[in-house]
Design an enzyme around this catalytic site. Structure first.
Site, PDB file in Angstrom:
ATOM      1  CE  LYS A  84      -4.099   1.878   2.459  1.00 12.66           C
ATOM      2  NZ  LYS A  84      -4.906   1.731   3.624  1.00 12.66           N
ATOM      3  CB  SER A 159      -8.413   3.420   2.682  1.00 15.53           C
ATOM      4  OG  SER A 159      -7.310   2.896   3.559  1.00 15.53           O
ATOM      5  CB  SER A 183      -8.447   0.678   5.484  1.00 19.12           C
ATOM      6  OG  SER A 183      -9.165   1.759   5.157  1.00 19.12           O
TER       7      SER A 183
END
Ligand code: GLN
Length: 494
Positions: A84, A159, A183
């Protein structure tokens, strides 16, 4: 070489690397080909690293040396992964999907990254996300939304949507995400993969771009529960004696918690049925969830109701405390220290211009909310009260864990929704987090495991079946109970 190595689990890929039936270079090349084919539609990766094949070659050399010595090697050696975009890898861009950090290069490795490097994992690239991890659909990225590999009309969740989609489109064998309010788990659920939010402090936060510091955790997204466990075992724990520094004062050493089970052979599962009613939960999600509970029962698990009297306050409490922490963590992006700089009339003008140009609407909304709940006239009414209710919620869970070992809910109230469907309604988007924020507020670990599909239903605009996840939460430090039950549900070997 086997037909499609991108579909291998970490465990099977490791076995093949060990036998010499597969090389890391072949595996990485296959993933890069898949990314080239799928990423233009899915937008899971913001960047694919140009040195991935060099990393694979280094891994193959290490594998050859280990095989020659007749020794075993790390289960992640030569295994390709996706990271990420808010987790720092030294020398590479880490933008948190924000214009503010578009040109920012990380000066050091996050502890979790240093551990993956030590284990020999190959980094394929950095993945898309909601800007600074604020969101539940990856639509808040400054670089366009990530689309769900199961249905390109739909979001991948967020997310960590890029990380979940990267694994779901066979563009990596595993990924790292971060989870502040769901997330990792919600995008895992939307994309039909496994996601773990570890116990708060189990994985060092050193090197993750902070969102809500009392809530954030780094964790794995993978295809199987066993793979998620392998990655968790590799990244857990503090910086370690070798580095001689702690970095994250809230990280704890392995074995700090010694959870005691109430169940015998199998963990006992509690279900807060009172929390699942209402009309907010999609009937297809509830059906898949109940089928998963039946399958647990059939495998000899005891499943019983538990009460969590204050759990309905979890979402409002999260949306008071999280923005407060966001507003304070975002203060460092002042146009001078990191990333984007825009000239204004004077120093304070530079600050306003840089933030106006660099930050998206959702980030600004949360900074405003957070600044408000922390302001002199209101912090007692909002911030302090939310903190008190957070402790009551934690006490509810602690009481429930006197009688059960795991608490099960759906991971999210709906399957993946359409791109644009909730983008203009922040409250509808926030409601997606109803089942996930509790684990961040209390610090307990929680795992999302695929538990079937919401069947295709063209009358409701659902042309293809969509994955649904069940969430299991456990006592602090009892990730093992999550893995055990998750593997049983999926029929994986223990
Ligand atoms: N969807 C949640 C939010 O918008 C969770 C975000 C996260 O875990 N980073 O805050």
């Amino acid at each position: 070489m086997i037909p499609d190595p991108t579909k291998l689990t970490i465990r099977d890929a490791h076995a093949q690397l060990k036998e010499g039936a597969l090389t890391s270079a072949e595996l990485v090349k296959a993933c890069l080909d898949r990314i080239a084919e799928r990423n233009p539609q899915v937008n899971a990766y913001l960047e694919v690293f140009s040195d991935a094949m060099d990393q694979a070659a280094a891994a193959d050399a290490a594998i050859a040396a280990a095989r020659k010595a007749g020794g075993d090697f790390s289960p992640l050696l030569g295994i390709p992964c996706a990271i990420k975009d808010n987790i720092l890898i030294e020398g590479r861009t880490a933008s948190a999907a924000s214009k503010m950090l578009e040109g920012y290069r990380a000066a050091y490795d996050a502890v979790a990254i240093a551990k993956l490097k030590a284990a020999g994992a190959v980094f394929l690239g950095r993945t898309n996300m909601d800007e600074f991890a604020m969101g539940g659909s990856t639509e808040n990225s400054a670089f366009g939304p990530t689309r769900n590999p199961h249905d390109l009309e739909r979001v991948a969740g967020g997310s960590s949507g890029g990380s979940a989609a990267a694994v779901a489109m066979d563009g990596a064998l595993f990924a790292l995400g971060s989870d502040t309010g769901g997330s990792i788990r919600q995008p895992a659920s939307f994309c039909g993969v496994v996601g773990l939010k570890p116990t708060y402090g189990a994985v060092s936060r050193y090197g993750v771009i902070a969102m809500g510091s009392s809530l954030d955790q780094i964790g794995p997204i993978a295809r199987t529960v066993s793979d998620a466990e392998t990655v968790f075992e590799a990244i857990r724990g503090d910086a370690g004696a070798a580095e001689g520094m702690r970095g994250d004062g809230t990280a704890f050493p392995d074995g700090a918690y010694r959870p005691a089970r109430v169940g015998g052979a199998k963990p006992v599962i509690g279900v807060p049925r009172h929390f699942l009613g209402g009309d907010g939960v999609d009937p297809a999600v509830l059906a898949a969830f109940d089928a998963a509970l039946d399958s647990f029962r059939a495998k000899g698990y005891e499943v019983k109701d538990v009460a969590l009297p204050n759990v309905s306050y979890a979402l409002p409490v999260y949306y008071v405390l999280m923005p407060a922490e966001v507003s304070s963590n975002m203060a460092r992006f002042d146009g001078m220290r990191f990333g984007l700089h825009k000239d204004g009339a004077d120093g304070i003008g530079d600050y306003f211009e840089s933030r106006r140009a660099g930050l998206g609407r959702e980030v600004i909304r949360r900074i405003l909310l957070g600044t408000y709940v922390l302001s002199t006239g209101y912090h007692d009414a909002y911030y302090n009260r939310a903190g008190a209710v957070r402790r009551m919620i934690a006490a509810d869970f602690a009481a429930a864990f006197e009688t059960v070992d795991l608490i099960a809910t759906p991971t999210a109230p709906s399957p993946a929704f359409k791109v644009g469907e909730k983008a203009s309604d922040p409250v509808a988007m926030y409601l997606e987090d109803i089942f996930t924020v509790t684990a961040n507020l209390t610090g307990m670990p929680a795992l999302s495991v695929p538990c079937g599909d919401a069947p295709a239903d063209p009358s409701r605009g659902r042309p293809v079946p969509l994955p649904v996840g069940i969430q299991l939460a456990a006592r602090h430090g009892d990730e093992r109970a999550l893995f055990e039950a998750g593997k049983d549900l999926r029929g994986e070997v223990q």
